[in-house]
Design a protein around this motif. Structure first.
Motif, short mmCIF file in Angstrom:
data_model
loop_
_atom_site.label_atom_id
_atom_site.label_comp_id
_atom_site.label_asym_id
_atom_site.label_seq_id
_atom_site.Cartn_x
_atom_site.Cartn_y
_atom_site.Cartn_z
N TYR A 104 -2.87 4.07 5.01
CA TYR A 104 -1.90 3.40 5.71
C TYR A 104 -0.72 4.20 6.55
N ARG B 219 0.42 2.53 10.01
CA ARG B 219 0.27 0.97 9.84
C ARG B 219 1.58 0.42 9.43
N PRO B 220 1.47 -0.89 9.98
CA PRO B 220 2.84 -1.74 9.59
C PRO B 220 3.31 -1.76 8.23
N ASN B 221 2.33 -2.05 7.42
CA ASN B 221 2.56 -2.32 5.90
C ASN B 221 2.29 -0.79 5.29
N LYS B 222 3.32 -0.33 4.35
CA LYS B 222 3.12 1.08 3.74
C LYS B 222 2.68 1.13 2.37
N PHE B 223 1.31 0.29 2.26
CA PHE B 223 1.10 0.30 0.60
C PHE B 223 0.42 1.58 0.27
N SER C 67 -2.32 -9.71 -6.35
CA SER C 67 -1.32 -9.12 -5.72
C SER C 67 -1.55 -7.79 -5.52
N THR D 57 -3.58 -5.10 -2.06
CA THR D 57 -2.99 -4.10 -1.08
C THR D 57 -4.02 -3.09 -1.16
N LYS E 276 5.84 0.36 0.35
CA LYS E 276 5.77 -1.04 0.07
C LYS E 276 5.09 -1.49 -1.32
N PRO F 158 3.71 -4.69 -4.31
CA PRO F 158 3.02 -6.15 -4.02
C PRO F 158 4.15 -7.37 -4.79
#
Length: 387
Positions: free
Chosen positions: A75, A78-82, A108, A112, A315, A317
């Motif tokens: 990640y 990337r925009p989502n930080k999982f 959920s 991710t 981030k 879930p």
């Protein structure tokens, strides 16, 4: 044979390892390992560490002296930080609502890219009467298979195989069925004359019960006290050993005394917890690439800060995971490359006095840095620092 050398990624020692990077982690803004290291440090702690610390930590990652967990690598940029690899779940109530909620939590988390582990021990045994609606309970094993199938479908739509873990207490009414839940050699497939095991040998992806899931039996303080009193581990343990030798599963989960309730694991089991919706937060110190104990102390220091920052930036879930992270703030700073470190010093594979010194630094610096960094950032102190 000449040593492998990559012009783009000099830290890699084999084409195989570089291929894994190119296949799983390389993406726009992280075209090389060095670019990924820079992007990742800026993402996670660029606004917390000093410029000198950012530069030094980036170098340590670029040289593979510290390697963050795979979700951090995936990640980065990337925009989502999982950024978290795994989530620990618990069947909390023996109700229809909890059954449905567990499926939602599992899906959920798996979406991710994180793995999950679930303790199903609270669910009543199969055949138990259901008073409010009539009929009898199906027991926890069908629920395990439902979660297993969620993992199968999430895997097909995502970028990695789902990692799932399931456990059951040794005294549960369905423990006998659980012990044999993955005994595919004794599961015939229709009129084919073959077992699931036979078909799996020719088609690895052929579906089978719990084939996406690692399973273990939970042994608690009651089991240990019974063993002390009788000198015999009991029929469940003996059958557990027999099945583990035949099929490699179930495994064994030991939780005694003050850890009696820490039955939650992820599939790799490097993190344990008693709290539903807890989360791991991983990175590894690569001792094989670090030659000096003073540099080792600095790598531990900055890696610990990195993981603390990860608890602020990652981030998650769903809301409960945020609440549990705030409470526990787990750090999973692990070790790798120990055997290489020993070989370089011509040591046997054992804890030598010098290795003991390094492990003492590992413990002391991670404890000290985690407490001071959390205090400086006005965060809860981590309940665990090392994996």
């Amino acid at each position: 044979m000449a040593a492998y050398k990559s012009n783009l990624n000099p830290a890699f020692r084999s084409k195989f390892s570089e291929d894994i990077f190119n296949h799983k982690y390389r993406h726009e803004g992280a075209e090389t390992w060095e670019q990924l290291a820079k992007t990742l440090v800026e993402d996670v702690c660029g606004d917390v560490l000093t410029k000198d610390e950012v530069d030094q930590l980036t170098q340590y990652i670029a040289e593979m002296k510290f390697i963050p967990g795979g979700r951090y690598l995936y990640y980065a940029g990337r925009p989502n930080k999982f950024f978290n690899n795994c989530y620990l779940l618990k069947a909390e109530e023996d109700t229809r609502e909890d059954w449905a909620d567990l499926s939602w939590k599992a899906e959920s988390c798996l979406m991710t890219g994180g793995g999950i582990g679930v303790d199903y021990s609270v669910y009543r045994a199969a055949g138990t009467p259901i008073q409010k609606t009539g009929g009898t309970a199906s027991g926890p094993i069908p629920k395990m298979n439902m979660i297993n199938e969620i993992g199968r479908r999430v895997m097909q739509g995502g970028s990695r195989r789902s990692a799932i873990y399931a456990s059951l207490n040794w005294q549960h009414g369905d423990i006998s069925d659980f012990l044999r839940a993955k005994d595919w050699q004794n599961m015939p497939v229709g009129q084919t004359g073959q077992s699931l095991w036979d078909i799996k040998q020719s088609d690895f992806n052929f579906p089978a019960p719990l084939d996406m899931t690692n399973i273990s039996v939970n042994y608690d303080t009651d089991w240990l006290m019974q063993y002390y009193a009788t000198g015999h581990p009991g029929d469940v343990f003996v059958e557990n050993v027999r099945q583990a030798m035949r099929t490699a599963e179930p495994g064994f989960s030991f939780n005694f005394f003050d850890k009696n309730d820490e039955t939650l694991r992820n599939a790799c089991t490097e993190v344990t917890s008693a709290d539903d919706s807890d989360v791991c937060n991983l990175g590894s110190l690569n001792m094989g690439r670090i030659d000096d104990i003073h540099e080792f102390a600095d790598v531990v220091h900055l890696a610990t800060k990195f993981l603390i920052c990860g608890t602020m930036k990652a981030k998650l879930p769903y809301d409960k995971v945020y609440d549990v992270r705030q409470k526990n703030r787990r750090l999973g700073l692990g070790l790798r490359g120990i055997h290489e470190w020993l070989i370089k010093r011509e040591y046997r594979y054992e804890v030598t006095p010098e290795l003991g010194q390094w492990l003492s630094v590992y413990r002391g610096v991670s404890d000290d840095t985690s407490a001071k960094t959390a205090d400086a950032l006005d965060l809860s102190r981590p309940v665990a620092k090392r994996a």
